[in-house]
Design a protein around this motif. Structure first.
Motif, PDB file in Angstrom:
ATOM      1  N   GLU A 155      -4.304   5.242 -10.026  1.00 46.80           N
ATOM      2  CA  GLU A 155      -5.090   4.090  -9.566  1.00 46.80           C
ATOM      3  C   GLU A 155      -4.223   3.057  -8.872  1.00 46.80           C
ATOM      4  OE1 GLU A 155      -8.324   4.504  -9.607  1.00 46.80           O
ATOM      5  OE2 GLU A 155      -7.722   6.406 -10.513  1.00 46.80           O
ATOM      6  N   LYS A 156      -2.930   3.131  -9.052  1.00 46.19           N
ATOM      7  CA  LYS A 156      -2.025   2.187  -8.389  1.00 46.19           C
ATOM      8  C   LYS A 156      -1.776   2.545  -6.927  1.00 46.19           C
ATOM      9  CE  LYS A 156       0.665   0.748 -12.458  1.00 46.19           C
ATOM     10  NZ  LYS A 156       2.039   0.653 -13.010  1.00 46.19           N
ATOM     11  N   PHE A 157      -2.112   3.782  -6.554  1.00 45.88           N
ATOM     12  CA  PHE A 157      -1.805   4.252  -5.208  1.00 45.88           C
ATOM     13  C   PHE A 157      -3.020   4.111  -4.300  1.00 45.88           C
ATOM     14  CE2 PHE A 157       1.130   6.339  -8.028  1.00 45.88           C
ATOM     15  CZ  PHE A 157       2.344   6.300  -7.338  1.00 45.88           C
ATOM     16  N   SER A 158      -2.751   3.763  -3.048  1.00 44.67           N
ATOM     17  CA  SER A 158      -3.838   3.643  -2.078  1.00 44.67           C
ATOM     18  C   SER A 158      -4.268   5.010  -1.555  1.00 44.67           C
ATOM     19  CB  SER A 158      -3.396   2.763  -0.904  1.00 44.67           C
ATOM     20  OG  SER A 158      -3.045   1.474  -1.354  1.00 44.67           O
ATOM     21  N   GLY A 159      -3.345   5.921  -1.490  1.00 40.35           N
ATOM     22  CA  GLY A 159      -3.658   7.269  -1.027  1.00 40.35           C
ATOM     23  C   GLY A 159      -2.846   8.290  -1.786  1.00 40.35           C
ATOM     24  N   VAL A 160      -3.466   9.425  -2.124  1.00 37.76           N
ATOM     25  CA  VAL A 160      -2.784  10.491  -2.851  1.00 37.76           C
ATOM     26  C   VAL A 160      -3.094  11.822  -2.156  1.00 37.76           C
ATOM     27  CG1 VAL A 160      -2.518  11.698  -5.051  1.00 37.76           C
ATOM     28  CG2 VAL A 160      -2.981   9.229  -5.029  1.00 37.76           C
ATOM     29  N   VAL A 161      -2.039  12.540  -1.823  1.00 38.25           N
ATOM     30  CA  VAL A 161      -2.167  13.818  -1.122  1.00 38.25           C
ATOM     31  C   VAL A 161      -1.374  14.874  -1.877  1.00 38.25           C
ATOM     32  CG1 VAL A 161      -1.880  15.039   1.080  1.00 38.25           C
ATOM     33  CG2 VAL A 161      -2.272  12.553   1.078  1.00 38.25           C
ATOM     34  N   VAL A 162      -1.950  16.068  -1.987  1.00 35.42           N
ATOM     35  CA  VAL A 162      -1.223  17.207  -2.556  1.00 35.42           C
ATOM     36  C   VAL A 162      -1.024  18.233  -1.450  1.00 35.42           C
ATOM     37  CG1 VAL A 162      -1.193  19.045  -4.271  1.00 35.42           C
ATOM     38  CG2 VAL A 162      -2.197  16.828  -4.851  1.00 35.42           C
TER      39      VAL A 162
ATOM     40  N   HIS B   5       0.865  -1.175   0.000  1.00 32.43           N
ATOM     41  CA  HIS B   5       0.000   0.000   0.000  1.00 32.43           C
ATOM     42  C   HIS B   5       0.907   1.232   0.000  1.00 32.43           C
ATOM     43  CE1 HIS B   5      -3.754  -2.093   0.589  1.00 32.43           C
ATOM     44  NE2 HIS B   5      -3.260  -2.751   1.631  1.00 32.43           N
ATOM     45  N   VAL B   6       0.659   2.152  -0.918  1.00 36.42           N
ATOM     46  CA  VAL B   6       1.509   3.338  -1.025  1.00 36.42           C
ATOM     47  C   VAL B   6       0.649   4.591  -0.919  1.00 36.42           C
ATOM     48  CG1 VAL B   6       3.106   4.637  -2.484  1.00 36.42           C
ATOM     49  CG2 VAL B   6       3.229   2.144  -2.429  1.00 36.42           C
ATOM     50  N   ILE B   7       1.084   5.477  -0.051  1.00 35.34           N
ATOM     51  CA  ILE B   7       0.502   6.818   0.058  1.00 35.34           C
ATOM     52  C   ILE B   7       1.531   7.781  -0.509  1.00 35.34           C
ATOM     53  CG2 ILE B   7      -0.305   8.625   1.623  1.00 35.34           C
ATOM     54  CD1 ILE B   7      -0.924   6.310   3.626  1.00 35.34           C
ATOM     55  N   ILE B   8       1.179   8.502  -1.561  1.00 35.64           N
ATOM     56  CA  ILE B   8       2.097   9.472  -2.143  1.00 35.64           C
ATOM     57  C   ILE B   8       1.633  10.873  -1.759  1.00 35.64           C
ATOM     58  CG2 ILE B   8       0.904   9.552  -4.389  1.00 35.64           C
ATOM     59  CD1 ILE B   8       3.732   9.947  -5.640  1.00 35.64           C
ATOM     60  N   ASP B   9       2.553  11.661  -1.281  1.00 35.31           N
ATOM     61  CA  ASP B   9       2.269  13.031  -0.824  1.00 35.31           C
ATOM     62  C   ASP B   9       3.220  13.959  -1.553  1.00 35.31           C
ATOM     63  OD1 ASP B   9       1.718  15.359   0.557  1.00 35.31           O
ATOM     64  OD2 ASP B   9       1.653  14.396   2.517  1.00 35.31           O
ATOM     65  N   VAL B  10       2.674  14.803  -2.430  1.00 35.16           N
ATOM     66  CA  VAL B  10       3.527  15.663  -3.246  1.00 35.16           C
ATOM     67  C   VAL B  10       3.541  17.082  -2.689  1.00 35.16           C
ATOM     68  CG1 VAL B  10       3.299  14.280  -5.335  1.00 35.16           C
ATOM     69  CG2 VAL B  10       1.670  16.095  -4.928  1.00 35.16           C
ATOM     70  N   PHE B  11       4.716  17.533  -2.368  1.00 35.00           N
ATOM     71  CA  PHE B  11       4.927  18.905  -1.888  1.00 35.00           C
ATOM     72  C   PHE B  11       5.331  19.734  -3.094  1.00 35.00           C
ATOM     73  CE2 PHE B  11       5.263  16.044   1.625  1.00 35.00           C
ATOM     74  CZ  PHE B  11       4.621  16.703   2.662  1.00 35.00           C
ATOM     75  N   SER B  12       4.360  19.910  -3.973  1.00 34.82           N
ATOM     76  CA  SER B  12       4.636  20.484  -5.287  1.00 34.82           C
ATOM     77  C   SER B  12       3.323  20.847  -5.948  1.00 34.82           C
ATOM     78  CB  SER B  12       5.393  19.452  -6.135  1.00 34.82           C
ATOM     79  OG  SER B  12       5.458  19.842  -7.483  1.00 34.82           O
ATOM     80  N   ASN B  13       3.454  21.483  -7.083  1.00 32.55           N
ATOM     81  CA  ASN B  13       2.331  21.747  -7.955  1.00 32.55           C
ATOM     82  C   ASN B  13       1.571  20.449  -8.254  1.00 32.55           C
ATOM     83  OD1 ASN B  13       0.955  22.125 -10.559  1.00 32.55           O
ATOM     84  ND2 ASN B  13       2.010  24.090 -10.601  1.00 32.55           N
TER      85      ASN B  13
END
Length: 937
Positions: A474-481, A456-464
């Motif tokens: 769709e491959k990620f379990s969680g996505v945060v901007v 399970h991967v949560i990706i959090d982008v500190f970016s645009n």
């Protein structure tokens, strides 16, 4: 005015100075001799710019209108000043009042530094992800959202008395080129431009915005001339569209005329004349002011420019100066300039903006916020050229996080994540510039594909947000901007991931067809502890300086080598500091992650939660007698003691029994009959390094307790003995050691630094020593429990044995403060907790609750400052530890130290009431006047 002076008012020129504040001679000439109307400041520092402004205003016959690009504050140009979030970040904020407040504070800063006109807000609708110059400078891609954000921002600036300038008319958002370097072409129809790009200007015109800046764009649909004409030089765009059709009569400014988008049109002077003839009032950053003045003068003399036309623009400039108060000009005050440009109010508002901006784009299987910690093994992988240390450190405040090295092969990463359940990927793009590139590399995508295939991967982008368009989300379990890689953004985002804060933001732009502009997921609040600033709980930071002072003084006077202090209010940790060193040799500073021997705090942190749970589930009752719980106590003088009496320290038990003394020889050293230097089946109870007690000596200890005399009468007597008894019962009931029972409880709370016997589990360098033992173990007690009785039980006592740090202790105290609830899970009922937080024998002079200590009764000395509610509860420990919670103030106070090092005979910390004085100062700070009103200038 002379003709040249009138024309000079049309020119706003660059004002340049060196690091010492010395103004460029060309700037002085333009102001003093060419009589320019305004100046534009660029890179520099606040002190130097203030001095330069004062000097240039003194040189100018007519006061100058001072301007600057301050889209996210004066820090866009000035060092050492406060930076607000970029527009893209604020475009994600739903609460437009916060945007207005940001505009107001930016306006306050601008006035303070002598600025009258801020070239903001940017109202470009950034519908082109590949736009190289707007991007983060835009509020987003949707015209309504951009308009309301720009309108709110401008309202704030206007309230502060600062002129705004909407830019870049008629719209630079859907361009893939930079007008600084070329002339971008906008291919849209006239109808599309009027309906979309020009939409925000209509609202701002109605609001009376003081100026509009016209961009250098090639827009064939708006231009009737067969020649390519930049929009800034186009009569059709400036006069027909903006003035006549949109009815705008404020100041119209060109974008900088030294940009390639304008300079390619013609020679110096010629461009200036064309811009004026097109209908602009202000000619910004001319390549050659003298040539521009000459060209306009000649056109005037040849009657190509009427007297009325020239007067029209000059009067508009002069009227703007009058509205700016320049008829009563006062120089900039230098005193407190830095402080005023970096106020507490700014930091507080910035934190609110970031908290409201962070957007959860996707969550699968309720992965966000992370609920159960007991069965989680979480890793963190950092990507990008920015640093993510603040993000990682806050993540670690909630649970154990395994840091995965990014500089390794995919196969090595695969091995490293094998035992993990979840991986958090932080994509950290440096926060230094809104124009910085943010594309993933092929190697990055390869690593992300590996992770999403395995865990399970949560990706959090500190970016645009556009960075995510390169990924299959769709491959990620969680996505945060999280938009920007600032310290605050990292701290707030980590807290959202663990449910201490909720995600409130919305996407200001579309990532793909699934996740479009306006997309938003409101996450659940699990009520875990937050990490914040004093200002966020309404306390001015300087009100806490007395805590710092008394602590440092206590260390200097050798009341303790060092300590950790934590204070939270309403679930927000606003004071979390370390002081001093592990020892008086001052070789190792105390860190927040260091573990202290908690001593008697073990009673309420390790033993009591289990007893409360057993009571809550009706396994035991407060009137349960010991003979019904522990068969070995039947027929003894303790058989009729009940749980209520025992936990109230009203059971006639002795204070303690020095069991260790019975195991010493005539030289007062550990007897070889009871101890060996190496472990074996018969000697496996490790009491210190290379010292092992007889394996079954615990039975001797309990028999001594069973046989011990009771006090002659019922009276309050604080006793450790009851917790030996409770430990015996708990372990017999569960058929497990107290350590094994507690471990999943601590893990579920995220209290992974709370443990028994840390000497065998973590690096000793992270544990301050507790004492130089010269009476029992004859060694440095470090990582082994200080209490001799607990040591003789293998380091796991019901009354002592736990080690922890202030952060972990706060989690358990917060659980109590919320009557059994923490992290979205209820561990026991409020009704049951209330029974334990009750004084049952107050009329007998016993202040204590069940297990918990309580504030002193009237006319008694006691464990608190005497300044908190009787509903409060806590405990203190022999080693210099203290934990207290107050439901009325919703406050927790933790103090951990090793005041017993090098000798427990050093009792000065207690004699001088340092712990309770700090408690008093905390309450004083909370109850005293808080933040001062916002300053205006």
């Amino acid at each position: 005015m002379k003709l040249e002076e009138k024309i000079g008012q049309l020119f706003f020129v660059g004002a340049y100075y060196d690091k010492n504040g010395k103004i460029d001679e060309k700037t002085i000439d333009l102001v003093e001799n060419k009589k320019v109307g305004g100046i534009v400041f660029f890179k520099g520092g606040p002190i130097q710019q203030a001095k330069a402004t004062n000097k240039l205003q003194a040189l100018s016959k007519v006061p100058l209108l001072v301007s600057m690009d301050g889209e996210w504050g004066v820090s866009m140009r000035l060092d050492s000043t406060f930076a607000y979030p970029w527009n893209m970040t604020m475009g994600a904020v739903k609460d437009n009042k916060l945007i207005e407040q940001a505009g107001y504070r930016i306006g306050v800063h601008s006035r303070r530094i002598g600025i009258h006109l801020n070239y903001a807000p940017v109202v470009d609708i950034n519908s082109n992800p590949k736009n190289p110059i707007i991007g983060n400078r835009s509020f987003g891609e949707e015209k309504e959202n951009v308009t309301i954000k720009a309108s709110s921002f401008y309202k704030g600036m206007k309230r502060a008395g600062i002129f705004g300038s909407a830019k870049h008319f008629p719209g630079h958002g859907d361009s893939s080129q930079d007008s600084h370097k070329t002339l971008p072409t906008i291919e849209f129809s006239k109808e599309r431009i009027y309906d979309t790009e020009a939409y925000p200007y209509k609202t701002l015109v109605q609001q009376g915005i003081e100026s509009i800046m016209v961009a250098h764009l090639n827009i064939p649909s708006l231009e009737i001339s067969p020649r390519t004409v930049p929009s800034s030089l186009s009569r059709n765009v400036v006069s027909n569209m903006l003035k006549n059709q949109m009815g705008y009569h404020g100041l119209i400014l060109t974008d900088a005329l030294n940009m390639i988008g304008a300079t390619n049109f013609g020679a110096s002077g010629e461009v200036d004349l064309t811009a004026f003839m097109a209908g602009n009032d202000v000619l910004l950053m001319s390549r050659d002011v003298q040539k521009g003045i000459d060209e306009i003068k000649q056109a005037y003399l040849k009657k190509k420019i009427s007297r009325k036309r020239l007067a029209y623009s000059v009067k508009k400039v002069l009227k703007a100066k009058y509205k700016a108060g320049l008829n009563d000009y006062k120089p900039i005050v230098m005193e407190n300039l830095y402080e005023d440009l970096n106020a507490k109010e700014d930091s507080l508002l910035y934190r609110k903006l970031l908290e409201n901006a962070i957007t959860v784009v996707k969550l699968e299987d309720s992965i966000l916020p992370i609920h159960s910690l007991k069965d989680q093994k979480i890793g963190y992988l950092s990507m990008g050229k920015g640093k993510g240390s603040f993000f990682l450190n806050i993540l670690k405040n909630y649970t154990s996080i395994k840091e995965i090295s990014p500089n390794q092969s995919t196969e090595d990463i695969k091995r490293e994540i094998a035992d993990l359940t979840t991986v958090i990927v932080g994509v950290h793009i440096p926060n230094t510039s809104p124009w910085r590139s943010y594309q993933f590399t092929k190697n990055d995508i390869k690593k992300l594909n590996l992770l999403t295939n395995e865990k399970h991967v949560i990706i959090d982008v500190f970016s645009n947000p556009y960075i995510l368009s390169d990924l299959d989300l769709e491959k990620f379990s969680g996505v945060v901007v999280s938009y920007q890689n600032s310290k605050t953004s990292q701290e707030k985002s980590a807290q959202i991931i663990f449910g201490a804060l909720v995600a409130k933001g919305q996407l200001p732009v579309s990532i793909n067809r699934t996740y479009k502009q306006g997309h938003s997921i409101l996450t659940q609040n699990l009520n875990r502890l937050q990490y914040t600033s004093p200002e966020e709980v309404g306390i001015a930071a300087e009100k806490l300086h007395k805590i710092d002072s008394i602590t440092l003084d206590a260390i200097e006077k050798k009341m303790m080598p060092g300590c950790q202090i934590l204070i939270s209010k309403k679930g927000k940790i606003f004071y979390n500091k370390t002081f001093g060193y592990h020892t008086y040799k001052q070789q190792k500073k105390v860190k927040k992650t260091d573990l202290y021997d908690l001593a008697s705090l073990t009673k309420i942190l390790g033993t009591l939660p289990i007893i409360i749970h057993l009571t809550d589930t009706k396994v035991i009752h407060l009137d349960s007698k010991l003979k019904s719980l522990i068969p070995e106590l039947r027929g003894t003088n303790k058989e009729n003691i009940n749980i209520l009496e025992l936990l109230s320290h009203y059971a006639q038990l002795q204070a303690w029994i020095p069991f260790y003394k019975e195991t010493l020889n005539k030289y007062h050293k550990p007897s070889k009959h009871f101890y060996k230097k190496k472990p074996s089946k018969r000697f496996k109870v490790e009491v210190s390094n290379n010292l092992y007690l007889k394996s079954h000596y615990n039975k001797t200890i309990f028999k001594a307790i069973a046989d011990s005399e009771l006090l002659k009468k019922k009276m309050y007597k604080y006793s450790d003995i009851g917790y030996y008894i409770l430990k015996k019962y708990i372990e017999d009931y569960y058929h497990k050691s107290l350590e094994d029972i507690n471990e999943p409880f601590f893990r579920a709370l995220g209290a992974n630094h709370t443990m028994y016997n840390p000497h065998s589990k973590i690096d000793l360098k992270n544990i301050p020593p507790t004492e130089e033992d010269n009476y029992y173990r004859y060694s440095t007690v470090k990582g082994y429990v200080h209490d001799a009785g607990a040591a003789m039980q293998g380091g796991v006592g019901g009354h002592a044995g736990l080690f922890s740090n202030a952060n972990d202790v706060a989690k358990i105290m917060q659980l109590y403060l919320k009557s059994g609830s923490y992290g979205g899970h209820r561990y026991f009922s409020q009704t049951t907790f209330d029974k334990f937080n009750t004084c049952y024998f107050c009329e007998k002079g016993v202040r204590r609750g069940l297990g918990f200590d309580k504030p002193q009764l009237e006319n008694q000395e006691g464990p608190t400052c005497g300044c908190l509610s009787m509903k409060s509860f806590g405990h203190s420990g022999f080693t210099g530890t203290y934990a207290w919670a107050d439901p009325e103030e919703d406050l927790i106070y933790i103090f951990l130290s090793n005041r017993t090092y090098p000798s427990s005979e050093n009792n000065d910390l207690l004699k001088h009431n340092i712990r309770t004085l700090i408690q008093e100062y905390a309450y004083e700070a909370i109850h005293s006047s808080n933040l001062q009103p916002l300053k205006t200038y």
